[in-house]
Design a protein around this motif. Structure first.
Motif, PDB file in Angstrom:
ATOM      1  N   GLY A 158      -8.169 -62.571   8.308  1.00  0.00           N
ATOM      2  CA  GLY A 158      -9.561 -62.932   8.561  1.00  0.00           C
ATOM      3  C   GLY A 158     -10.406 -62.784   7.309  1.00  0.00           C
ATOM      4  O   GLY A 158     -11.283 -63.605   7.032  1.00  0.00           O
ATOM      5  N   GLY A 159     -10.149 -61.732   6.540  1.00  0.00           N
ATOM      6  CA  GLY A 159     -10.884 -61.541   5.294  1.00  0.00           C
ATOM      7  C   GLY A 159     -10.611 -62.630   4.284  1.00  0.00           C
ATOM      8  O   GLY A 159     -11.533 -63.147   3.634  1.00  0.00           O
ATOM      9  N   VAL A 160      -9.352 -63.004   4.145  1.00  0.00           N
ATOM     10  CA  VAL A 160      -8.982 -64.060   3.195  1.00  0.00           C
ATOM     11  C   VAL A 160      -9.629 -65.385   3.579  1.00  0.00           C
ATOM     12  O   VAL A 160     -10.223 -66.077   2.737  1.00  0.00           O
ATOM     13  N   PHE A 290     -17.047 -52.837  10.153  1.00  0.00           N
ATOM     14  CA  PHE A 290     -18.498 -52.888   9.934  1.00  0.00           C
ATOM     15  C   PHE A 290     -18.913 -51.911   8.834  1.00  0.00           C
ATOM     16  O   PHE A 290     -19.796 -52.203   8.032  1.00  0.00           O
ATOM     17  N   HIS A 291     -18.286 -50.734   8.804  1.00  0.00           N
ATOM     18  CA  HIS A 291     -18.612 -49.754   7.762  1.00  0.00           C
ATOM     19  C   HIS A 291     -18.281 -50.322   6.377  1.00  0.00           C
ATOM     20  O   HIS A 291     -19.055 -50.159   5.430  1.00  0.00           O
ATOM     21  N   PHE A 292     -17.135 -50.975   6.273  1.00  0.00           N
ATOM     22  CA  PHE A 292     -16.737 -51.571   4.989  1.00  0.00           C
ATOM     23  C   PHE A 292     -17.771 -52.586   4.505  1.00  0.00           C
ATOM     24  O   PHE A 292     -18.186 -52.575   3.347  1.00  0.00           O
ATOM     25  N   GLN A 293     -18.181 -53.494   5.411  1.00  0.00           N
ATOM     26  CA  GLN A 293     -19.027 -54.608   4.990  1.00  0.00           C
ATOM     27  C   GLN A 293     -20.512 -54.237   4.968  1.00  0.00           C
ATOM     28  O   GLN A 293     -21.219 -54.577   4.012  1.00  0.00           O
ATOM     29  N   ILE A 294     -20.990 -53.572   5.996  1.00  0.00           N
ATOM     30  CA  ILE A 294     -22.427 -53.342   6.137  1.00  0.00           C
ATOM     31  C   ILE A 294     -22.896 -52.139   5.310  1.00  0.00           C
ATOM     32  O   ILE A 294     -23.946 -52.198   4.659  1.00  0.00           O
ATOM     33  N   VAL A 295     -22.121 -51.065   5.307  1.00  0.00           N
ATOM     34  CA  VAL A 295     -22.538 -49.856   4.595  1.00  0.00           C
ATOM     35  C   VAL A 295     -21.977 -49.812   3.177  1.00  0.00           C
ATOM     36  O   VAL A 295     -22.711 -49.572   2.212  1.00  0.00           O
ATOM     37  N   MET A 296     -20.669 -50.062   3.029  1.00  0.00           N
ATOM     38  CA  MET A 296     -20.047 -49.961   1.711  1.00  0.00           C
ATOM     39  C   MET A 296     -20.216 -51.232   0.880  1.00  0.00           C
ATOM     40  O   MET A 296     -19.921 -51.241  -0.314  1.00  0.00           O
ATOM     41  N   SER A 299     -16.892 -57.244   0.352  1.00  0.00           N
ATOM     42  CA  SER A 299     -16.809 -58.642   0.764  1.00  0.00           C
ATOM     43  C   SER A 299     -15.815 -58.752   1.912  1.00  0.00           C
ATOM     44  O   SER A 299     -15.020 -57.829   2.144  1.00  0.00           O
ATOM     45  N   PRO A 300     -15.823 -59.869   2.650  1.00  0.00           N
ATOM     46  CA  PRO A 300     -14.838 -60.015   3.729  1.00  0.00           C
ATOM     47  C   PRO A 300     -13.396 -59.855   3.251  1.00  0.00           C
ATOM     48  O   PRO A 300     -12.573 -59.240   3.940  1.00  0.00           O
ATOM     49  N   LEU A 301     -13.076 -60.394   2.068  1.00  0.00           N
ATOM     50  CA  LEU A 301     -11.719 -60.279   1.553  1.00  0.00           C
ATOM     51  C   LEU A 301     -11.359 -58.830   1.270  1.00  0.00           C
ATOM     52  O   LEU A 301     -10.314 -58.336   1.709  1.00  0.00           O
ATOM     53  N   VAL A 302     -12.205 -58.133   0.543  1.00  0.00           N
ATOM     54  CA  VAL A 302     -11.922 -56.743   0.209  1.00  0.00           C
ATOM     55  C   VAL A 302     -11.882 -55.893   1.480  1.00  0.00           C
ATOM     56  O   VAL A 302     -11.053 -54.983   1.621  1.00  0.00           O
ATOM     57  N   ASN A 307      -7.738 -52.648   4.905  1.00  0.00           N
ATOM     58  CA  ASN A 307      -6.956 -52.227   6.067  1.00  0.00           C
ATOM     59  C   ASN A 307      -5.453 -52.336   5.857  1.00  0.00           C
ATOM     60  O   ASN A 307      -4.678 -51.957   6.737  1.00  0.00           O
ATOM     61  N   VAL A 308      -5.044 -52.863   4.687  1.00  0.00           N
ATOM     62  CA  VAL A 308      -3.627 -53.115   4.443  1.00  0.00           C
ATOM     63  C   VAL A 308      -2.805 -51.832   4.493  1.00  0.00           C
ATOM     64  O   VAL A 308      -1.647 -51.851   4.901  1.00  0.00           O
ATOM     65  N   VAL A 309      -3.404 -50.722   4.100  1.00  0.00           N
ATOM     66  CA  VAL A 309      -2.662 -49.461   4.065  1.00  0.00           C
ATOM     67  C   VAL A 309      -2.028 -49.167   5.415  1.00  0.00           C
ATOM     68  O   VAL A 309      -0.843 -48.813   5.494  1.00  0.00           O
ATOM     69  N   MET A 310      -2.799 -49.311   6.483  1.00  0.00           N
ATOM     70  CA  MET A 310      -2.263 -49.020   7.808  1.00  0.00           C
ATOM     71  C   MET A 310      -1.096 -49.956   8.143  1.00  0.00           C
ATOM     72  O   MET A 310      -0.068 -49.519   8.667  1.00  0.00           O
ATOM     73  N   THR A 311      -1.233 -51.231   7.811  1.00  0.00           N
ATOM     74  CA  THR A 311      -0.165 -52.193   8.080  1.00  0.00           C
ATOM     75  C   THR A 311       1.091 -51.851   7.312  1.00  0.00           C
ATOM     76  O   THR A 311       2.204 -51.861   7.855  1.00  0.00           O
ATOM     77  N   VAL A 312       0.946 -51.556   6.023  1.00  0.00           N
ATOM     78  CA  VAL A 312       2.095 -51.236   5.175  1.00  0.00           C
ATOM     79  C   VAL A 312       2.794 -49.979   5.672  1.00  0.00           C
ATOM     80  O   VAL A 312       4.029 -49.921   5.752  1.00  0.00           O
TER      81      VAL A 312
END
Length: 483
Positions: A158-160, A290-296, A299-302, A307-312
């Motif tokens: 979704g971010g990409v 929301f914390h990533f985009q709105i507070v931190m 960008s949508p991609l970043v 979240n990749v860490v959890m997937t990996v």
């Protein structure tokens, strides 16, 4: 006629097609999450409509999965799979072209309805293709891992798509998955269905859909107060309708959900744990985005890549989890997995508006990945333990249903907790970023408590020796189910 492909190699290719189906239906729970801020601005959605973009899909999916399992058993598993694929693709195209929030919500609901045909048909076919032994454990590990990573992959994809194309491609991309699924399904899957005088439980279907819908809507209204008349009315109506559903199921000859499927303590425990996992994956993790985009300010991609860490971690741990399952059985994994996940969620309560991702978030995602990998591998197996072959479709529908209904209720409840905390913080003089962060932390804390409860459920309900908790069908059972 047989569901099991004649050549072993073909069986594994068929598993790849069915796992792709599981990936798509789980991925679509989260893929639009990253795109929600952009979509809200472009088509002018309210905050309530934004929440319902996620809820509509999860609620329709979860509410209709039991019916989807019955359709697969009665009408034909391959036929149900193919029709579900076509409808899912059409609904995805509609959502991708939607011009208003209401239109997008409806399209997402239709998506969920067709996903409810796909998921139980796919899991039922996996169940009969791999009937026992090491191959069955590997097949379920693959299927469970795909289910577990699908939500996280949805966030990344979704971010990409949002960053380099447009939020609409988060829905339109499904068309490519559908084409692959239709071609693979046509070539690799064989038709099968339950024989005999099969009848649909119409009243059971109506009461469970209306009951779950009322319950979730009631939790959504709780944002305006748990003591409000609307909240109380819809929650009470939901409970009443679900009680009527149970009464109907105890009396009809061919129930939508045979009650013995859920009253077994091991299966019931697995369903409850699955509901908690759904609440966390769908409900609380939305707020991390929301914390990533709105507070931190990511960008949508970043934000997606964050979240990749959890997937990996889930992918790295799954082979070890499978070995542990074969050696120790599922019970230790079902007890420890939620505790690792809870530790990650409690760690997230320490986020601050100016905090660093690598110190405040990354360790939590790693803990979540470890915990969830311990859950995803055994959950599918436990949910089907002791189920008669002819009822595998409805059992498969139940395990998926609990995940998405849990997600719908979790999202509603965590939204109430988040909104209440933010409101209190703003009244106390906090700035907006600090208030939002307090709200996210409160949602994560509630999620951690839910995961601790899931571990306790496993302690008290998932009991038995290793061999008793590792279901096997013999060849005679498999042939009976295939026909």
């Amino acid at each position: 006629m047989s569901t099991v492909p004649s050549r072993p190699a073909t069986r594994w290719w068929a598993l790849a097609v069915l796992a792709l189906t599981q990936l798509v239906v789980v991925l679509d729970t989260t893929i639009v999450t990253i795109a929600l801020p952009q979509a809200q601005l472009e088509i002018g959605m309210t905050d309530i409509q934004r929440q319902w973009i996620v809820t509509a899909y999860a609620l329709a999916f979860g509410s209709l999965l039991l019916l989807g399992g019955r359709i697969a058993d009665y009408w034909g598993r391959k036929r149900t799979f193919m029709v579900g694929m076509i409808g899912f693709g059409a609904a995805s195209a509609w959502g991708g072209l939607a011009q208003s929030g209401i239109e997008l919500i409806i399209a997402r609901g239709v998506q969920g309805a067709f996903a409810a045909m796909l998921a139980p048909a796919a899991l039922a076919m996996v169940t009969v293709m791999f009937t026992h032994g090491r191959e069955r454990n590997i097949a379920f590990a693959i299927f469970g891992t795909v289910a577990g990573t699908g939500a996280a992959i949805g966030l990344v994809l979704g971010g990409v798509l949002t960053e380099f194309a447009n939020w609409r491609w988060c829905l339109l991309v499904n068309i490519f998955f559908v084409i692959v699924g239709l071609i693979g399904g046509a070539r690799l899957l064989s038709e099968s269905k339950a024989e005999g005088d099969n009848r649909y439980d119409i009243w059971g279907t109506i009461t469970v859909i209306l009951g779950l819908g009322s319950l979730v809507y009631g939790f959504t209204l709780a944002e305006h107060g748990w003591d409000s008349v609307d909240t109380i009315v819809f929650l009470a109506l939901g409970v009443m309708l679900l009680a009527v559903f149970v009464w109907i199921e105890s009396r009809v000859r061919q129930p939508l959900l045979p009650l013995h499927v859920i009253v077994n303590s091991v299966r019931g425990g697995a369903f409850l744990v699955q509901a908690v996992v759904g609440a966390v994956m769908i409900g609380s993790m939305l707020y991390l985005t929301f914390h990533f985009q709105i507070v931190m300010g990511m960008s949508p991609l970043v934000s997606g890549l964050a979240n990749v860490v959890m997937t990996v971690v889930i992918m790295i741990c799954s082979p070890f989890t499978t070995k542990a399952l074969n050696r120790f059985g599922p019970r230790p994994l079902m007890i420890l997995g939620p505790l690792f996940s809870a530790a990650g969620l409690f760690y997230l309560t320490g986020i601050t508006p100016d905090g660093d991702y690598f110190t405040q978030v990354l360790p939590a995602l790693a803990l979540l990945g470890i915990g969830l990998s311990m859950l995803f591998v055994p959950l599918q197996n436990l949910s089907l333990i002791g189920v008669d072959p002819e009822e595998a479709g409805v059992a498969a529908g139940t395990v998926n249903s609990t995940f998405h209904i849990g997600g719908s209720i979790g999202l509603a409840v965590f939204t109430v907790i988040y909104a209440g905390t933010v409101g209190a913080a703003l009244k106390g003089g906090a700035d907006q970023a600090a208030a939002f962060t307090d709200g996210y932390s409160a949602a994560f804390f509630a999620s951690g408590i839910a995961m601790v409860a899931a571990s306790l459920i496993a302690v008290f309900l998932i009991r038995g020796e290793k061999d008793e908790l590792m279901p096997q069908w013999d060849d005679e059972d498999a042939v009976a189910y295939a026909h």
